[in-house]
Write a protein that holds these residues in place. Structure first.
Motif, PDB file in Angstrom:
ATOM      1  N   GLU A 123       0.818  -1.213   0.000  1.00  0.00           N
ATOM      2  CA  GLU A 123       0.000   0.000   0.000  1.00  0.00           C
ATOM      3  C   GLU A 123       0.853   1.264   0.000  1.00  0.00           C
ATOM      4  OE1 GLU A 123      -2.963   0.864  -1.011  1.00  0.00           O
ATOM      5  OE2 GLU A 123      -4.219   0.308   0.719  1.00  0.00           O
ATOM      6  N   VAL A 124       2.009   1.223   0.647  1.00  0.00           N
ATOM      7  CA  VAL A 124       2.868   2.403   0.684  1.00  0.00           C
ATOM      8  C   VAL A 124       3.293   2.807  -0.730  1.00  0.00           C
ATOM      9  CG1 VAL A 124       5.047   1.136   1.020  1.00  0.00           C
ATOM     10  CG2 VAL A 124       4.818   3.477   1.867  1.00  0.00           C
ATOM     11  N   VAL A 125       3.489   1.847  -1.607  1.00  0.00           N
ATOM     12  CA  VAL A 125       3.844   2.141  -2.998  1.00  0.00           C
ATOM     13  C   VAL A 125       2.690   2.833  -3.701  1.00  0.00           C
ATOM     14  CG1 VAL A 125       4.430   1.109  -5.238  1.00  0.00           C
ATOM     15  CG2 VAL A 125       5.502   0.255  -3.142  1.00  0.00           C
ATOM     16  N   ARG A 126       1.497   2.304  -3.508  1.00  0.00           N
ATOM     17  CA  ARG A 126       0.326   2.896  -4.172  1.00  0.00           C
ATOM     18  C   ARG A 126       0.074   4.314  -3.676  1.00  0.00           C
ATOM     19  NH1 ARG A 126      -1.843  -2.831  -3.568  1.00  0.00           N
ATOM     20  NH2 ARG A 126      -2.822  -2.226  -1.594  1.00  0.00           N
ATOM     21  N   LEU A 127       0.271   4.545  -2.386  1.00  0.00           N
ATOM     22  CA  LEU A 127       0.037   5.879  -1.828  1.00  0.00           C
ATOM     23  C   LEU A 127       1.099   6.877  -2.285  1.00  0.00           C
ATOM     24  CD1 LEU A 127      -1.127   4.871   1.743  1.00  0.00           C
ATOM     25  CD2 LEU A 127      -2.477   6.108   0.059  1.00  0.00           C
ATOM     26  N   ILE A 128       2.339   6.425  -2.391  1.00  0.00           N
ATOM     27  CA  ILE A 128       3.378   7.320  -2.911  1.00  0.00           C
ATOM     28  C   ILE A 128       3.057   7.710  -4.349  1.00  0.00           C
ATOM     29  CG2 ILE A 128       5.798   7.432  -3.630  1.00  0.00           C
ATOM     30  CD1 ILE A 128       6.494   5.808  -1.131  1.00  0.00           C
ATOM     31  N   ARG A 129       2.638   6.740  -5.152  1.00  0.00           N
ATOM     32  CA  ARG A 129       2.253   7.058  -6.530  1.00  0.00           C
ATOM     33  C   ARG A 129       1.108   8.067  -6.568  1.00  0.00           C
ATOM     34  NH1 ARG A 129       2.939   1.361  -8.529  1.00  0.00           N
ATOM     35  NH2 ARG A 129       0.754   1.069  -8.028  1.00  0.00           N
ATOM     36  N   LYS A 130       0.199   7.939  -5.603  1.00  0.00           N
ATOM     37  CA  LYS A 130      -0.954   8.839  -5.552  1.00  0.00           C
ATOM     38  C   LYS A 130      -0.535  10.287  -5.302  1.00  0.00           C
ATOM     39  CE  LYS A 130      -5.277   9.540  -2.939  1.00  0.00           C
ATOM     40  NZ  LYS A 130      -6.135   9.000  -1.857  1.00  0.00           N
ATOM     41  N   GLU A 321      -3.441  -6.102   0.281  1.00  0.00           N
ATOM     42  CA  GLU A 321      -4.823  -6.063  -0.186  1.00  0.00           C
ATOM     43  C   GLU A 321      -5.286  -4.619  -0.340  1.00  0.00           C
ATOM     44  OE1 GLU A 321      -4.483  -5.995   4.171  1.00  0.00           O
ATOM     45  OE2 GLU A 321      -3.719  -7.383   2.644  1.00  0.00           O
ATOM     46  N   ARG A 322      -6.256  -4.404  -1.213  1.00  0.00           N
ATOM     47  CA  ARG A 322      -6.802  -3.067  -1.448  1.00  0.00           C
ATOM     48  C   ARG A 322      -8.107  -2.916  -0.679  1.00  0.00           C
ATOM     49  NH1 ARG A 322      -4.892  -0.552  -6.864  1.00  0.00           N
ATOM     50  NH2 ARG A 322      -3.117  -1.878  -7.434  1.00  0.00           N
ATOM     51  N   ASP A 323      -8.314  -1.735  -0.109  1.00  0.00           N
ATOM     52  CA  ASP A 323      -9.479  -1.501   0.743  1.00  0.00           C
ATOM     53  C   ASP A 323     -10.792  -1.729   0.009  1.00  0.00           C
ATOM     54  OD1 ASP A 323      -7.813  -0.931   2.849  1.00  0.00           O
ATOM     55  OD2 ASP A 323      -7.882   1.231   2.570  1.00  0.00           O
ATOM     56  N   LYS A 324     -10.846  -1.353  -1.246  1.00  0.00           N
ATOM     57  CA  LYS A 324     -12.067  -1.563  -2.029  1.00  0.00           C
ATOM     58  C   LYS A 324     -12.413  -3.045  -2.106  1.00  0.00           C
ATOM     59  CE  LYS A 324     -14.010  -0.837  -6.667  1.00  0.00           C
ATOM     60  NZ  LYS A 324     -13.772  -0.255  -8.007  1.00  0.00           N
ATOM     61  N   ASP A 325     -11.405  -3.876  -2.361  1.00  0.00           N
ATOM     62  CA  ASP A 325     -11.633  -5.319  -2.461  1.00  0.00           C
ATOM     63  C   ASP A 325     -12.037  -5.921  -1.124  1.00  0.00           C
ATOM     64  OD1 ASP A 325     -10.833  -5.031  -5.104  1.00  0.00           O
ATOM     65  OD2 ASP A 325      -8.762  -5.613  -4.682  1.00  0.00           O
ATOM     66  N   VAL A 326     -11.401  -5.467  -0.047  1.00  0.00           N
ATOM     67  CA  VAL A 326     -11.735  -5.976   1.287  1.00  0.00           C
ATOM     68  C   VAL A 326     -13.165  -5.612   1.657  1.00  0.00           C
ATOM     69  CG1 VAL A 326     -11.220  -5.757   3.752  1.00  0.00           C
ATOM     70  CG2 VAL A 326      -9.348  -5.995   2.109  1.00  0.00           C
ATOM     71  N   SER A 348       0.293  -1.823   6.875  1.00  0.00           N
ATOM     72  CA  SER A 348       0.642  -0.668   7.706  1.00  0.00           C
ATOM     73  C   SER A 348      -0.057   0.618   7.291  1.00  0.00           C
ATOM     74  CB  SER A 348       2.160  -0.442   7.671  1.00  0.00           C
ATOM     75  OG  SER A 348       2.844  -1.554   8.190  1.00  0.00           O
ATOM     76  N   TYR A 349      -0.599   0.651   6.079  1.00  0.00           N
ATOM     77  CA  TYR A 349      -1.255   1.848   5.565  1.00  0.00           C
ATOM     78  C   TYR A 349      -2.629   1.464   5.014  1.00  0.00           C
ATOM     79  CZ  TYR A 349       3.447   3.871   5.668  1.00  0.00           C
ATOM     80  OH  TYR A 349       4.680   4.319   6.063  1.00  0.00           O
ATOM     81  N   SER A 350      -3.496   2.462   4.919  1.00  0.00           N
ATOM     82  CA  SER A 350      -4.837   2.209   4.399  1.00  0.00           C
ATOM     83  C   SER A 350      -5.224   3.314   3.428  1.00  0.00           C
ATOM     84  CB  SER A 350      -5.847   2.150   5.556  1.00  0.00           C
ATOM     85  OG  SER A 350      -7.141   1.884   5.072  1.00  0.00           O
ATOM     86  N   TRP A 351      -5.653   2.940   2.236  1.00  0.00           N
ATOM     87  CA  TRP A 351      -6.028   3.892   1.184  1.00  0.00           C
ATOM     88  C   TRP A 351      -7.358   4.551   1.498  1.00  0.00           C
ATOM     89  CZ3 TRP A 351      -3.591   4.733  -3.747  1.00  0.00           C
ATOM     90  CH2 TRP A 351      -4.342   5.483  -4.650  1.00  0.00           C
ATOM     91  N   ASP A 352      -8.325   3.751   1.932  1.00  0.00           N
ATOM     92  CA  ASP A 352      -9.688   4.256   2.165  1.00  0.00           C
ATOM     93  C   ASP A 352     -10.302   3.497   3.340  1.00  0.00           C
ATOM     94  OD1 ASP A 352     -12.193   5.356   2.064  1.00  0.00           O
ATOM     95  OD2 ASP A 352     -12.611   4.819  -0.016  1.00  0.00           O
TER      96      ASP A 352
END
Length: 579
Positions: A123-130, A321-326, A348-352
């Motif tokens: 998730e940290v990678v996805r958030l940095i990209r964001k 895992e992605r929050d949307k999928d969970v 360790s991180y959460s997108w949504d």
């Protein structure tokens, strides 16, 4: 640092690798055994079946396993897999009109109609990209609004975190690759497949690296003289680092386009496919077997609970895992009859987080119990994040909940503070004196740490997270033998193994005492634990210390199915008499 030292560092970095080399073994089926009768700190399942459940008939309970996939054809699972009564397999039609085509055993949110994802980023990678387009070129002196300053500081912390993870992964990959390559060369020169420690004693190293490789191998074979097992563990470590470097931490890798959903739309539910096994079902199959492997077929292992049907909901890739999928996985499980949901995953991180919170609240309205693994980082989750969590983001007015805050709940019912690491000015104080603790968190949630089989100061598994206010109970999670794809079996370690033990106990209670609510079942599990009297070892800030068991979890004990079922019977009888 020598090569040998670095390899041992790698071994310590992968808890399953380090623990797997222990010579001592617990009794077979130890997680279901009884401390007093059998001498191992199991959850007394067999005692409950022998003394409390004989002659009793329970109701069928659906347990959803939200994970990386389950092998529905495993010899020990095929008889206990949930089968959607309204769906016909393979006809490419939504027979029951629930919006999911051919969902016979569950659903896969990690795919498109013709493809299933295996790998994803952390998730940290996805958030940095964001956030990188907005903040990559920003300086500390750049004028920013208050909200932008928060985001910028959090972005910086994530970049630091990411770079540390990437450096460790690259070093681990390089070192274990060197070990693997040189060991293969040595084995070819020896000319045997089943190598022994004597073979390595007789071998003359060709160079300094080979000498160090042999020292590593001999050290491990002294603990357990099974060379094949050592090689299997080494290969597992290699694959771990290979995946980290090439997928989990690779900024250029993003598989989401292959699913075809609108990822930004959290309200979107209809995507994925019916492939509940997926490309890598080792973890989910192992979890499913712990819950409910067939207890009557006289093969394989015994799951904790009978009268259970396993629903496989695939939402956990090799990566975070992605929050949307969970959120969608929880809603699917609830809508299709699950009464207990096991969630052996975390990050360790959460997108949504609010999106996941909404699904957790939905599960609560439908009286569904959620059981979640506390994580395997040897950390205190009173102060370190392991998402998803039971604490609702909106209750704390946490606009940046997903960015690795520190949250502490104090007795009396309100947050003691929420620190946003990287922010100037220290922790953000949250003063809501009228906010009640029970409204801060989901009451239909159990957080589970992992314990071992010995009733001594090493009872808390060395890898397990813990928390006086964030972890509810402990359950067996060390050297747990369970199912893996292809009708095979394997020992694994982790809070991922402890959580399904508790999910199985919860399913037992809901089967034999169906009138009890999810919250009542949780309360019973908490109050019926076997209390731990001695102090136990935990890690804190890199050091080992001894603490009371009441300092590592709320209940102060290890789950006990026998005690829980006795308490459940008493409560249901009391409720019936009051009607």
């Amino acid at each position: 640092m020598t090569f040998l030292q670095r390899f041992l560092l790698i071994a310590a970095f992968i808890p399953s690798f380090a623990v797997a080399q222990q010579k001592e073994k617990p009794k077979e089926n130890w997680q279901n055994l009884d401390l007093q009768q059998d001498g191992v700190f199991g959850v007394s399942t067999e005692r409950a079946y022998d003394q409390l459940l004989k002659g009793k008939k329970g109701e069928e309970v659906i347990v959803a396993v939200i994970d990386g996939g389950v092998d529905a054809e495993h010899e020990d699972l095929k008889s206990v897999m949930w089968r959607n009564p309204g769906e016909k397999a393979g006809n490419k039609a939504d027979d029951d009109k629930n919006g999911f085509v051919d969902d016979v055993h569950g659903w896969n949110f990690l795919g498109s109609p013709n493809y299933s994802i295996r790998y994803d980023n952390l998730e940290v990678v996805r958030l940095i990209r964001k956030y990188q387009d907005k903040y990559a070129s920003v300086l500390n002196s750049t004028p920013l609004s208050k909200e932008e300053r928060k985001e910028f500081n959090l972005y910086k912390r994530m970049v630091t975190d990411y770079m540390g993870k990437l450096e460790n992964a690259r070093m681990g990959y390089e070192n274990i690759s060197i070990l693997r390559k040189n060991l293969d060369t040595i084995a070819k020169r020896i000319g045997k497949e089943a190598l022994t420690i004597r073979d390595f004693d007789d071998y003359k190293p060709q160079n300094d690296i080979e000498s160090k490789v042999i020292k590593v191998v001999k050290s491990e074979l002294k603990k357990e003289p099974d060379y094949k097992k050592f090689k299997d563990d080494l290969e597992e470590g290699y694959q771990y680092y290979h995946t980290q470097v090439n997928y989990n931490l690779n900024m250029d890798f993003d598989p989401r386009d292959s699913i075809g959903d609108n990822y930004a739309n959290g309200a979107e539910h209809r995507y994925g496919n019916s492939d509940v096994k997926g490309p890598d079902a080792d973890h989910g199959t192992h979890v499913a077997g712990i819950v409910a492997a067939d207890r009557t077929n006289k093969i394989g292992i015994k799951g904790v609970a009978k009268n259970v049907k396993i629903m496989s909901v695939r939402a956990v890739p090799d990566g975070d895992e992605r929050d949307k999928d969970v959120a969608n996985a929880i809603r699917y499980a609830v809508d299709n009859g699950a009464r207990v949901i096991n969630m052996s995953f975390g990050k360790s991180y959460s997108w949504d987080k609010k999106l996941v919170d909404s699904a957790v609240r939905y599960a609560a309205t439908k009286d569904v119990l959620l059981v979640h693994a506390a994580g395997n980082d040897s950390k205190n989750t009173d102060f370190e994040n392991n998402f998803p969590t039971r604490i609702f983001a909106d209750s704390l007015d946490a606009n940046y909940w997903g960015m690795n805050q520190r949250v502490s709940i104090v007795p009396g019912g309100r947050p003691s503070g929420m620190g946003l690491p990287g922010m100037s000015g220290g922790a953000l104080r949250v003063e809501q004196d009228t906010l009640k603790f029970t409204k801060l968190q989901a009451q239909n949630w159990i957080e589970v740490g992992a314990s071992g089989w010995k009733n001594d100061d090493g009872l808390v598994a060395e890898f397990s997270n813990y928390g006086k206010r964030s972890v509810d109970v402990f359950a067996p999670g060390v050297q747990i033998n369970s199912t893996i794809p292809g009708s095979k079996y394997k020992e694994n370690d982790g809070t991922s193994m402890a959580s399904p033990v508790v999910a199985g106990v919860a399913a037992l209670i809901r089967s034999y005492y169906p009138a009890l609510s999810a919250v009542q079942v949780k309360d019973i599990i908490m109050k019926s634990v076997t209390k731990v009297e001695q102090k136990v070892k935990v890690k804190e800030d890199g050091a080992t210390k001894k603490v009371k068991f009441s300092d590592v979890c709320i209940s102060g004990g290890v789950v006990n199915a026998y005690n829980a079922l006795k308490m459940a019977e008493t409560l249901e009888r009391k409720l019936s008499s009051n009607k």
